[in-house]
Write a protein that holds these residues in place. Structure first.
Motif, mmCIF file in Angstrom:
data_model
loop_
_atom_site.group_PDB
_atom_site.id
_atom_site.type_symbol
_atom_site.label_atom_id
_atom_site.label_comp_id
_atom_site.label_asym_id
_atom_site.label_seq_id
_atom_site.Cartn_x
_atom_site.Cartn_y
_atom_site.Cartn_z
ATOM 1 N N GLY A 173 51.905 41.940 50.841
ATOM 2 C CA GLY A 173 51.994 42.987 49.827
ATOM 3 C C GLY A 173 50.815 42.850 48.890
ATOM 4 O O GLY A 173 50.018 41.927 49.017
ATOM 5 N N PRO A 174 50.703 43.800 47.951
ATOM 6 C CA PRO A 174 49.620 43.665 46.983
ATOM 7 C C PRO A 174 49.765 42.310 46.287
ATOM 8 O O PRO A 174 50.780 42.028 45.678
ATOM 9 C CB PRO A 174 49.858 44.838 46.032
ATOM 10 C CG PRO A 174 50.626 45.827 46.848
ATOM 11 C CD PRO A 174 51.489 44.997 47.763
ATOM 12 N N ARG A 175 48.756 41.485 46.432
ATOM 13 C CA ARG A 175 48.850 40.147 45.877
ATOM 14 C C ARG A 175 48.410 40.174 44.429
ATOM 15 O O ARG A 175 47.754 41.101 43.983
ATOM 16 C CB ARG A 175 47.965 39.204 46.689
ATOM 17 C CG ARG A 175 48.464 39.034 48.107
ATOM 18 C CD ARG A 175 47.338 38.683 49.048
ATOM 19 N NE ARG A 175 46.778 37.376 48.740
ATOM 20 C CZ ARG A 175 47.360 36.232 49.063
ATOM 21 N NH1 ARG A 175 48.532 36.229 49.684
ATOM 22 N NH2 ARG A 175 46.801 35.080 48.774
ATOM 23 N N PRO A 176 48.775 39.139 43.709
ATOM 24 C CA PRO A 176 48.326 39.102 42.315
ATOM 25 C C PRO A 176 46.808 39.248 42.267
ATOM 26 O O PRO A 176 46.111 38.762 43.152
ATOM 27 C CB PRO A 176 48.745 37.706 41.854
ATOM 28 C CG PRO A 176 49.804 37.269 42.809
ATOM 29 C CD PRO A 176 49.532 37.974 44.106
ATOM 30 N N ALA A 177 46.327 39.893 41.256
ATOM 31 C CA ALA A 177 44.889 40.148 41.177
ATOM 32 C C ALA A 177 44.120 38.842 41.266
ATOM 33 O O ALA A 177 44.482 37.838 40.665
ATOM 34 C CB ALA A 177 44.583 40.859 39.873
ATOM 35 N N ASP A 178 43.078 38.849 42.050
ATOM 36 C CA ASP A 178 42.224 37.679 42.203
ATOM 37 C C ASP A 178 41.218 37.605 41.061
ATOM 38 O O ASP A 178 40.361 36.747 41.045
ATOM 39 C CB ASP A 178 41.426 37.788 43.513
ATOM 40 C CG ASP A 178 42.203 37.217 44.690
ATOM 41 O OD1 ASP A 178 42.977 36.289 44.467
ATOM 42 O OD2 ASP A 178 41.996 37.703 45.800
ATOM 43 N N GLY A 179 41.319 38.521 40.173
ATOM 44 C CA GLY A 179 40.239 38.668 39.214
ATOM 45 C C GLY A 179 39.261 39.657 39.791
ATOM 46 O O GLY A 179 39.427 40.151 40.892
ATOM 47 N N ASP A 180 38.222 39.900 39.049
ATOM 48 C CA ASP A 180 37.311 40.972 39.402
ATOM 49 C C ASP A 180 36.319 40.566 40.473
ATOM 50 O O ASP A 180 35.770 41.398 41.166
ATOM 51 C CB ASP A 180 36.572 41.384 38.132
ATOM 52 C CG ASP A 180 36.075 42.800 38.238
ATOM 53 O OD1 ASP A 180 36.754 43.602 38.913
ATOM 54 O OD2 ASP A 180 35.011 43.094 37.681
ATOM 55 N N ARG A 181 36.099 39.254 40.624
ATOM 56 C CA ARG A 181 35.022 38.796 41.509
ATOM 57 C C ARG A 181 35.591 37.961 42.650
ATOM 58 O O ARG A 181 36.162 36.894 42.424
ATOM 59 C CB ARG A 181 34.009 37.997 40.708
ATOM 60 C CG ARG A 181 33.488 38.756 39.509
ATOM 61 C CD ARG A 181 32.632 37.869 38.638
ATOM 62 N NE ARG A 181 31.216 38.168 38.808
ATOM 63 C CZ ARG A 181 30.227 37.354 38.424
ATOM 64 N NH1 ARG A 181 30.488 36.185 37.881
ATOM 65 N NH2 ARG A 181 28.975 37.703 38.596
ATOM 66 N N VAL A 182 35.402 38.473 43.868
ATOM 67 C CA VAL A 182 35.973 37.853 45.060
ATOM 68 C C VAL A 182 34.836 37.557 46.034
ATOM 69 O O VAL A 182 33.953 38.395 46.232
ATOM 70 C CB VAL A 182 36.993 38.807 45.730
ATOM 71 C CG1 VAL A 182 37.539 38.219 47.017
ATOM 72 C CG2 VAL A 182 38.120 39.149 44.763
ATOM 73 N N ALA A 183 34.864 36.372 46.639
ATOM 74 C CA ALA A 183 33.836 35.991 47.620
ATOM 75 C C ALA A 183 34.536 35.619 48.931
ATOM 76 O O ALA A 183 35.445 34.794 48.937
ATOM 77 C CB ALA A 183 33.019 34.823 47.101
ATOM 78 N N ILE A 184 34.106 36.280 50.026
ATOM 79 C CA ILE A 184 34.747 36.077 51.327
ATOM 80 C C ILE A 184 33.710 35.469 52.267
ATOM 81 O O ILE A 184 32.639 36.047 52.481
ATOM 82 C CB ILE A 184 35.274 37.417 51.890
ATOM 83 C CG1 ILE A 184 36.145 38.134 50.842
ATOM 84 C CG2 ILE A 184 36.074 37.175 53.166
ATOM 85 C CD1 ILE A 184 36.432 39.599 51.170
#
Ligand SMILES: [Zn+2]
Length: 451
Positions: A11-22
């Protein structure tokens, strides 16, 4: 409706914050790969890279790990691709996927229409829409062009489910005012009123767009087809979706119903339904004049391989369509198709081309389901690639699940050999994580990896 997906869907997960690195092996396209070219300059493969996402959009890709302040998703050794785009799929038909024993027209009457009739119930339609959207994401498809049912609330439910997940979905209520069960029929006045309301509410909202949705020529009266054309002409930003030339009996029926038309496609063209935002499913039984008309309009064919094989509809001449200048994208066409997995459909597309005397590279197939579809839909700036400024609809895949695929991957010598084996052997079980606009909407139980 019970949800077998709920065990793995996060499901929609808690916000990772604005900056995500994959982190992983980034694979996308910067141009259209040529037929037969296994070593293609159109392929952009960046192993061991970090894809940086800020505010839901891709901002960069780099070999160096990001600094402080980035939420890291480390998928080292896994493939990372743009989410797949399914350009033709029916949300109410999950319930009739894999139904035995018929060709198109009988299949509609026996299996499809009864399933669609159940969507008259608002509660059923809402639950089915949410289930469908989650199922798409769980198969690595992050954008889709979708047929709900004739009921306006089924389109409402689909748009609402897509909006709440931040997804790019193009859809519209199905138009059908003849040759269909009474429970699944509308009329011209109702269709006009409901389309107007749905367009006002959803077209251009969030990542949604409205498609004038003619089921196919036999189930709309001339008046309804004319209405559909008027609506398209009044607002060129609207999409149009329908079926064309899927099966020979269907083509004969259209000729009986519209004796004045030069061809099946011409029935649509004559009323203004052939334009740059038109998505025609199948397009198997077309001639050169039709292909030239599609190319001139900038319309696309949504090639639906598993459906064409399953219903015995025919072998699509992909290379000929493309040589004529027609955009070709890939579609599952569930429930005529047998899997929502675009990888399964690519594997079937390869087999169809093999029967037609052609060889489909992994690059052609993957491009058609990502950048190619995005460009054909006029959405190349938003979806289909890992280019900065695109929205971060991104999927992470295991290259191999299970002993045979693992063995095969271990002996592959070239990038195309590896990726082609993945395309041919993989399915939704290979999907590890799916991001929509930078948000992780699906994550598999990673224990599968060691199988
Ligand atoms: Zn279809």
């Amino acid at each position: 409706m019970p949800s077998p997906l709920s065990a793995t869907r996060t499901g929609p997960r808690p916000a990772d914050g604005d900056r995500v690195a994959i982190h992983g092996d980034l694979l996308d396209f910067t141009a259209e790969p040529a037929w037969g070219e296994t070593d293609s300059a159109a392929v952009r493969f960046r192993p061991d890279h970090w894809l940086l996402v800020e505010g839901g959009r891709i901002v960069a890709a780099q070999a160096e790990p990001p600094g402080e302040g980035w939420t890291r998703h480390d998928h080292a050794g896994r493939l990372i691709l743009p989410g797949f785009i399914d350009t033709h799929v029916h949300s109410p038909q999950i319930d009739v996927i894999a139904s035995y024993g018929s060709e198109l027209l009988d299949w509609l009457a026996t299996h499809t229409f009864p399933a669609e009739t159940r969507h008259a119930d608002v509660d059923h339609a809402e639950k089915a829409a949410a289930y469908f959207i989650d199922a798409l994401v769980a198969h690595g498809t992050t954008s889709a062009v979708v047929f709900p049912t004739v009921h306006a609330h089924s389109a409402d439910a689909l748009f609402a489910a897509a909006e709440s997940r931040g997804m790019r979905v193009i859809a519209g209520k199905v138009l059908m005012d003849r040759n269909a069960p009474v429970d699944l029929s509308d009329d011209v006045a109702t269709a006009e009123r409901e389309m107007e309301a749905l367009i006002a509410k959803w077209h251009g909202r969030a990542r949604l767009a409205y498609a004038v949705t003619v089921r196919f020529a036999p189930t709309s009266s001339r008046e309804q087809l004319a209405l559909a054309g008027r609506v398209c002409r009044a607002d060129p930003s609207l999409y149009m979706q329908t079926h064309v030339a899927e099966n020979r009996a269907e083509v004969r029926w259209v000729h009986e119903l519209f004796p004045e038309a030069r061809s099946y496609l011409d029935v649509y063209a004559a009323v203004g339904l052939l334009h740059a935002k038109s998505v025609f499913a199948h397009g198997i039984w077309l001639d050169d004049t039709d292909r030239a008309a599609l190319a001139a309009a900038g319309a696309q064919i949504a090639h639906s391989p598993s459906s064409n094989l399953f219903l015995g509809s025919g072998l699509f001449g992909w290379r000929g369509a493309e040589a004529a200048g027609v955009h070709v994208s890939l579609a599952s066409d569930v429930g005529g198709g047998t899997s929502l997995s675009m990888l399964r459909n690519m594997a079937d597309a390869y087999k169809i081309q093999a029967l037609a005397g052609e060889r489909l590279t992994a690059w052609k197939a993957l491009h058609a389901a990502t950048r190619g579809a995005a460009l054909a839909l006029g959405l190349g700036d938003e979806i289909g690639s890992l280019e900065p400024a695109c929205i971060a609809d991104v999927c992470v895949w295991d290259e191999a699940v299970g002993p045979v695929a693992t063995r095969r991957a271990s002996v592959a010598r070239t990038l195309h050999e590896r990726v082609f084996a993945w395309m041919t052997l993989a399915d939704e079980r290979n999907l590890v994580e799916a991001f929509v606009a930078g948000r992780s909407l699906y994550r598999r139980d990673t224990s599968l990896r060691s199988e």
